[in-house]
Design a protein around this motif. Structure first.
Motif, PDB file in Angstrom:
ATOM      1  N   SER B  24       0.837  -1.200   0.000  1.00 15.69           N
ATOM      2  CA  SER B  24       0.000   0.000   0.000  1.00 15.69           C
ATOM      3  C   SER B  24       0.872   1.249   0.000  1.00 15.69           C
ATOM      4  CB  SER B  24      -0.927  -0.005   1.222  1.00 15.69           C
ATOM      5  OG  SER B  24      -0.172   0.128   2.411  1.00 15.69           O
ATOM      6  N   LYS B  25       0.243   2.388  -0.183  1.00  8.74           N
ATOM      7  CA  LYS B  25       0.984   3.648  -0.302  1.00  8.74           C
ATOM      8  C   LYS B  25       1.565   4.112   1.030  1.00  8.74           C
ATOM      9  CE  LYS B  25      -1.108   4.959  -4.587  1.00  8.74           C
ATOM     10  NZ  LYS B  25      -1.912   5.916  -5.362  1.00  8.74           N
ATOM     11  N   SER B  28      -1.556   6.184   2.649  1.00  6.88           N
ATOM     12  CA  SER B  28      -2.950   5.758   2.483  1.00  6.88           C
ATOM     13  C   SER B  28      -2.994   4.266   2.207  1.00  6.88           C
ATOM     14  CB  SER B  28      -3.614   6.521   1.334  1.00  6.88           C
ATOM     15  OG  SER B  28      -3.329   5.898   0.089  1.00  6.88           O
ATOM     16  N   GLY B  29      -4.193   3.704   2.263  1.00  7.02           N
ATOM     17  CA  GLY B  29      -4.366   2.270   2.043  1.00  7.02           C
ATOM     18  C   GLY B  29      -4.625   1.911   0.586  1.00  7.02           C
ATOM     19  N   SER B  30      -4.214   2.764  -0.368  1.00 11.16           N
ATOM     20  CA  SER B  30      -4.377   2.435  -1.790  1.00 11.16           C
ATOM     21  C   SER B  30      -3.311   1.453  -2.223  1.00 11.16           C
ATOM     22  CB  SER B  30      -4.214   3.685  -2.661  1.00 11.16           C
ATOM     23  OG  SER B  30      -5.054   4.697  -2.240  1.00 11.16           O
ATOM     24  N   PRO B  31      -3.637   0.590  -3.180  1.00 15.91           N
ATOM     25  CA  PRO B  31      -2.626  -0.351  -3.689  1.00 15.91           C
ATOM     26  C   PRO B  31      -1.554   0.355  -4.530  1.00 15.91           C
ATOM     27  CG  PRO B  31      -4.690  -0.604  -4.904  1.00 15.91           C
ATOM     28  CD  PRO B  31      -4.953   0.379  -3.798  1.00 15.91           C
TER      29      PRO B  31
END
Lengths: 99, 501
Positions: B24-25, B28-31
């Motif tokens: 993740s980033k 943030s929890g974005s892939p």
């Protein structure tokens, strides 16, 4: 140390703000007031003190919260882009960026 | 490779953005998966929508700690995130979260070896930061717009900065390769340069030899391969020297490397140079790393290349030069260990990896675990056969080269299969079919030697009159006549015997 109007122009340019000569004069005065306050603060001897990087640290001992390396976000492209003035193929469109 | 003109000294420092291999980033929890459809991996945090706040990824910090330990740097017990302010469409917040005065890693060093000479490059620092998004122009020219894809925004980066310690393009490349080897070894970065996981910016300046002060430097950006890094720096060195020799003056600026034209060109000059107005990010408290955390990371670290290199020297009696080459990357050392485990002697494996295999890989610009490499099973059979004397080194080398060029249809049949195990009996049949078995039958070699001596009376004459060189030429003729299959030691011996009678 005090600012001159060239400094105001430079800061305005960096901040992408267009200001009129009248505004420049007013900001020069206001910013110089702030500067003199900073000068008062800088007169305090801080040698040997740990730098204070966050105001909360004076009140209580706190440290940065961390998260586990886990993907928690799902795709919301459509909702996220709903306010974009212009878009195409999932891209935000902006005035041409020149290199 | 061009040498620096006499009278000039080159000074180079490198800044490398390594993308940390996190799922993740950084905030943030974005892939972070590469190649997703535009803006499908950009969350409200990455898009800087109002009311969102960053939360730091623990794994990114641990990877930074691991790097700091591996280079012998100091892990800051207390480090601070700062805002680097500038406006660009691919930077939605109007600032990049980075570290400025208090980076997470301070100091450290990386050892490089160039032309057999070891040198140390000092690191200034390594700091955590987020990547920006991407601006795209292709296909949009007619509309007069640019497209923005924010999938990459917020990708975790560790920026590693050196002191101005390098004195040639070759040294800079040696450092970049050593660093690449280290971060991939540690598993903190996948090292994929095409995908931008490992990006180098070079600060280059020149000064007359003996001058104490540094010359004005230029920063070269946009270099995504070691080959381009070397070319870009060499172009820049030539440009700066020519400029000064013609009475001009180097202007401090950022220059972009154009691989198609093999030149650097000005991107932005100091006049409108960025003034980033860094200040501590009020959204993030200082990052505190205690000794216990550092200990935990340390205990989970793989054996470091320098340590493994020493182990190879003591376990396998290798030279330090060979051991250094074998531990240049995780893939190379793993290849070595696996090959030795099959029973081939360390000496033979080393000779192959650092010789023929290295030549092939360098020429192709690929790594040892690239699918273009003949399979490990084939290589194991080849090295074992060569070590046992079933085939000569010359034959083995030719065979290897034909595999690399994939000229060998028989092999493709045999391997049906590249990558699968090859039975010993299958392999032996293959050697017979190719007629590669080395000749160590004395009468056969004697016959060849007789023929060669009869056909080269001049060389024989020269040898008898004391010219040692003539002997080597005769050995060469014997090897050639046997199509490289004669056992070289035996050929030598028989030739010597025949010549002395």
């Amino acid at each position: 140390m005090s600012l001159i109007s060239d400094d105001i122009h430079r800061l305005a340019k960096l901040a992408r703000i267009d200001i009129t000569p009248a505004e420049t004069a007013r900001m020069l005065k206001e910013l110089n007031n702030i500067f003199s306050m900073v000068e008062t603060l800088q007169a305090v001897d801080t040698a040997g003190l740990e730098p204070l990087c966050h105001p909360i640290a004076i009140v209580q001992k706190m440290q940065l919260r961390l998260r586990a390396d886990v993907v928690t976000e799902v795709e919301h492209r459509e909702a996220n882009m709903v306010n974009a003035p212009q878009q195409e193929n999932g891209l935000f469109l902006v005035p041409k960026v020149l290199e | 490779m061009s040498a620096t003109p006499i009278g000039w000294e080159v000074v180079i420092g490198l800044e490398t953005h390594t993308q940390l291999s996190c799922a993740s980033k950084i905030f943030s929890g974005s892939p972070t998966t590469f190649g997703a459809a535009p803006n499908t991996q950009a969350s409200v945090v990455d898009l800087a929508l109002p009311g969102t706040l960053p939360v730091l990824n623990r794994d990114a910090v641990e990877k930074a700690i691991m790097f700091g330990l591996a280079v012998g740097g100091t892990i800051a017990p207390y480090s601070v995130f700062a805002r680097k302010n500038y406006f660009y469409p691919d930077l939605p917040k109007g600032y990049q979260i980075s570290q400025f005065e208090w980076p997470v890693v301070v100091g450290g060093k990386v050892a490089i070896v160039l032309d057999g000479v070891e040198k140390t490059v000092q690191l200034t620092r390594a700091h955590l930061e987020e990547d920006a998004g991407k601006s795209l122009h292709e296909g949009l020219e007619t509309m007069g717009v640019s497209g923005i894809d924010l999938n990459r925004a917020g990708t975790p980066l560790l920026e590693i900065v050196t002191e101005p310690d390098m004195r040639s393009a070759a040294e800079a490349v040696a450092y970049a390769k050593a660093l690449h080897g280290l971060v991939t070894w540690l598993g903190i970065c996948d090292g994929n340069m095409q995908e931008g996981s490992f990006r180098c910016d070079a600060n280059v300046s020149v000064r007359p030899t003996g001058q104490k002060e540094y010359g004005t430097r230029c920063e070269i950006k946009n270099v995504n391969s070691f080959r381009f890094l070397e070319r870009a720096i060499e172009y820049e060195i030539r440009r700066q020297i020519e400029l000064i020799e013609d009475g001009g003056r180097v202007v401090q600026e950022t220059r972009l490397y154009d691989a198609d034209r093999d030149e650097t060109r000005s991107m932005r000059s100091k006049e409108d140079a960025m003034d980033y107005r860094y200040f501590p990010d009020p959204d993030l408290l200082p990052l505190v790393i205690d000794a216990a955390w550092i200990e935990r990371v340390k205990s989970a670290m793989p054996e470091l290349p320098a340590v493994m290199s020493k182990r190879f020297i003591s376990e396998h009696h290798l030279s330090s030069y060979d051991a250094h080459l074998l531990t240049a990357s995780k893939a190379t050392s793993t290849y070595f260990i696996n090959m030795v485990a099959t029973g081939v002697s360390a000496k033979t494996v080393t000779k192959w990896i650092n010789g023929e295999i290295a030549n092939f890989l360098n020429r192709e610009g690929i790594a040892i675990d690239d699918p273009q490499m003949p399979s490990k099973h084939l290589m194991m059979r080849l090295m074992a056969s060569e070590a046992r004397g079933e085939i000569t080194f010359a034959s083995a080398r030719n065979l290897f080269r034909s595999w690399c060029e994939q000229l060998d249809q028989q092999l493709i049949k045999l391997g049906e299969a590249i990558g699968q195990e090859i039975e010993q009996s299958q392999w032996q049949r293959y050697l017979d079919e190719k007629g590669l078995r080395s000749v160590s039958d004395i009468s056969t070699i004697e016959k060849i030697v007789d023929e060669v001596l009869a056909a080269n009376p001049k060389s024989v004459e020269e040898f008898k009159s004391g010219k040692e060189k003539a002997f080597q030429s005769l050995v060469g003729q014997v090897m050639k006549a046997s199509k490289g299959k004669a056992n070289p030691a035996q050929a030598n011996e028989i030739l010597k015997k025949k010549l002395s009678t």
